[in-house]
Design a protein around this motif. Structure first.
Motif, PDB file in Angstrom:
ATOM      1  N   LYS A   1       0.839  -1.208   0.000  1.00  9.67           N
ATOM      2  CA  LYS A   1       0.000   0.000   0.000  1.00  9.67           C
ATOM      3  C   LYS A   1       0.864   1.246   0.000  1.00  9.67           C
ATOM      4  O   LYS A   1       2.090   1.163   0.078  1.00  9.67           O
ATOM      5  N   GLU A   2       0.215   2.412  -0.069  1.00 10.89           N
ATOM      6  CA  GLU A   2       0.939   3.673   0.049  1.00 10.89           C
ATOM      7  C   GLU A   2       1.687   3.670   1.385  1.00 10.89           C
ATOM      8  O   GLU A   2       1.091   3.333   2.420  1.00 10.89           O
ATOM      9  N   PRO A   3       2.974   4.067   1.366  1.00  7.46           N
ATOM     10  CA  PRO A   3       3.774   4.040   2.602  1.00  7.46           C
ATOM     11  C   PRO A   3       3.106   4.781   3.763  1.00  7.46           C
ATOM     12  O   PRO A   3       3.166   4.336   4.906  1.00  7.46           O
ATOM     13  N   ASN A   4       2.428   5.903   3.482  1.00 11.30           N
ATOM     14  CA  ASN A   4       1.844   6.654   4.593  1.00 11.30           C
ATOM     15  C   ASN A   4       0.498   6.101   5.070  1.00 11.30           C
ATOM     16  O   ASN A   4      -0.225   6.757   5.804  1.00 11.30           O
ATOM     17  N   LEU A   5       0.184   4.857   4.694  1.00 11.66           N
ATOM     18  CA  LEU A   5      -0.971   4.161   5.285  1.00 11.66           C
ATOM     19  C   LEU A   5      -0.506   3.158   6.340  1.00 11.66           C
ATOM     20  O   LEU A   5      -1.314   2.442   6.934  1.00 11.66           O
ATOM     21  N   GLY A   6       0.799   3.103   6.563  1.00 15.02           N
ATOM     22  CA  GLY A   6       1.356   2.144   7.528  1.00 15.02           C
ATOM     23  C   GLY A   6       0.743   2.313   8.913  1.00 15.02           C
ATOM     24  O   GLY A   6       0.634   3.422   9.422  1.00 15.02           O
ATOM     25  N   GLY A   7       0.320   1.197   9.511  1.00 15.60           N
ATOM     26  CA  GLY A   7      -0.203   1.238  10.877  1.00 15.60           C
ATOM     27  C   GLY A   7      -1.648   1.668  10.999  1.00 15.60           C
ATOM     28  O   GLY A   7      -2.183   1.723  12.108  1.00 15.60           O
ATOM     29  N   VAL A   8      -2.322   1.957   9.895  1.00 18.73           N
ATOM     30  CA  VAL A   8      -3.737   2.355   9.958  1.00 18.73           C
ATOM     31  C   VAL A   8      -4.606   1.100   9.984  1.00 18.73           C
ATOM     32  O   VAL A   8      -4.421   0.195   9.171  1.00 18.73           O
ATOM     33  N   LYS A   9      -5.573   1.056  10.916  1.00 14.60           N
ATOM     34  CA  LYS A   9      -6.506  -0.074  10.989  1.00 14.60           C
ATOM     35  C   LYS A   9      -7.757   0.274  10.193  1.00 14.60           C
ATOM     36  O   LYS A   9      -8.347   1.344  10.388  1.00 14.60           O
ATOM     37  N   PHE A  10      -8.164  -0.633   9.300  1.00 17.74           N
ATOM     38  CA  PHE A  10      -9.324  -0.387   8.447  1.00 17.74           C
ATOM     39  C   PHE A  10     -10.496  -1.271   8.850  1.00 17.74           C
ATOM     40  O   PHE A  10     -10.371  -2.499   8.853  1.00 17.74           O
ATOM     41  N   LEU A  11     -11.613  -0.644   9.154  1.00 17.51           N
ATOM     42  CA  LEU A  11     -12.833  -1.383   9.462  1.00 17.51           C
ATOM     43  C   LEU A  11     -13.815  -1.273   8.304  1.00 17.51           C
ATOM     44  O   LEU A  11     -13.930  -0.218   7.669  1.00 17.51           O
ATOM     45  N   LEU A  12     -14.538  -2.359   8.035  1.00 17.45           N
ATOM     46  CA  LEU A  12     -15.625  -2.301   7.075  1.00 17.45           C
ATOM     47  C   LEU A  12     -16.898  -2.030   7.871  1.00 17.45           C
ATOM     48  O   LEU A  12     -17.270  -2.811   8.756  1.00 17.45           O
ATOM     49  N   VAL A  13     -17.542  -0.914   7.580  1.00 15.81           N
ATOM     50  CA  VAL A  13     -18.747  -0.528   8.319  1.00 15.81           C
ATOM     51  C   VAL A  13     -19.911  -0.374   7.343  1.00 15.81           C
ATOM     52  O   VAL A  13     -19.744   0.076   6.216  1.00 15.81           O
TER      53      VAL A  13
END
Lengths: 99, 99, 99, 99, 99
Positions: free
Chosen positions: E15-27
């Motif tokens: 992914k894009e490097p600046n998405l590192g460590g982001v948690k993604f939820l499907l809502v």
């Protein structure tokens, strides 16, 4: 961005002063099969697109990332004239063959 | 931008302080044939559009690229009174002929 | 902006720190005849709107052009309590006559 | 963000100068069951997604928070190639098992 | 903001490097009666929402007004876990009673 076909023009004399000199094209959005969607945009154009050509439309704040347009009250721009669209390994559109 | 027809006004006394002096028009969006869409906007107006006139509406952050409106909490503006709309080489609207 | 009617409230304890102290109203969007649309917003409110009142809703980045809200993660605000809405020269809504 | 499947490419020679070098993918948005929605985007891609892969699409100003894209007139980007999607404790998609 | 219910997660390595460590939820977005809408978001989460909880979703540039997310290419965030929703003076949802 969305794919659209140039259909016409919109002309205005009485407008916000910082819209002076902006050319407005009426473009019809196309779906991923190349069929017209019931959605249009009046888009600023600096790339010189002509009626019938397929173009890429950028909307929102991105539409103003065009030289000379950053401070204008626009929300849609023609940002490219499309050469080819390829979907599922098939050529959907080729400008050279005059779709 | 979208094409819309001015239909009325919205008046408010109790509001965010930085909306003071802003004139709000109720405009009905039109499709690319000139028929009304089931969509309206309450748009800030500084160009002086009147009921019945066709106008260009800018939405989102672009709607605030109007002198004096940059820091206001608005998301739609009348940015132009339309003179003519031409689609497929036919005149769809001409202000001079009182559509 | 869109016209909406205040229907309720949303309360949260566990949230982004910079949402502290923000009041959230649940508002139902209305069409240009005053009928409810199948669309709602949870909007930040600083103008003090009450249940049943008609309000103007600003969405997107404009919703944060409100004192104290510029850096908050909100995308919709109540920016005005509506006094009157006039469409086609007829009064659609008048707060004074308790619609 | 939205989940989408890469279906093709869009190529353009005549465009805004600051679109030079940007690769455009045509992606079809998927619903939360993995079925195609009647919505596509032409999205800038720097992560190197290939046809058939599931990706995350970011739209609006966020799509330009990618190195080298901040000042470009784009409104959609591929920001991640998806490994797995889990819904209601079931695996909806797993790149490793070649959906 | 919109009301949504957490249904799952999306995981990505490439992914894009600046998405590192982001948690993604499907809502899944809910309507004003609490029923699911045919609309979902993949939203960044820093408030620690769990599957089944009702949350507030902020979209667009506002979704990045969260510490550490301002320069990331995201367009939707979970900004609050909802305690109660009250509509027309009736309690639509109360986290404490395990809807």
């Amino acid at each position: 961005m969305q794919i659209a076909k140039v259909r016409g023009t919109v002309v205005s004399t009485q407008k916000e002063p910082n819209l002076g000199g902006v050319k407005f094209l009426l473009v019809q959005l196309l779906d991923e099969e190349g069929s017209p969607l019931p959605v249009y945009e009046v888009a600023a154009d600096k790339v010189g697109a002509g009626v019938g050509e397929w173009v890429l439309i950028s909307r929102g704040s991105g539409s103003r990332n065009v030289e000379g347009h950053r401070d204008r009250p626009i929300d849609a721009s023609v940002v490219a004239i499309i050469d080819t669209v390829t979907v599922d390994n098939q050529r959907l559109y080729d400008k050279g063959t005059q779709w």
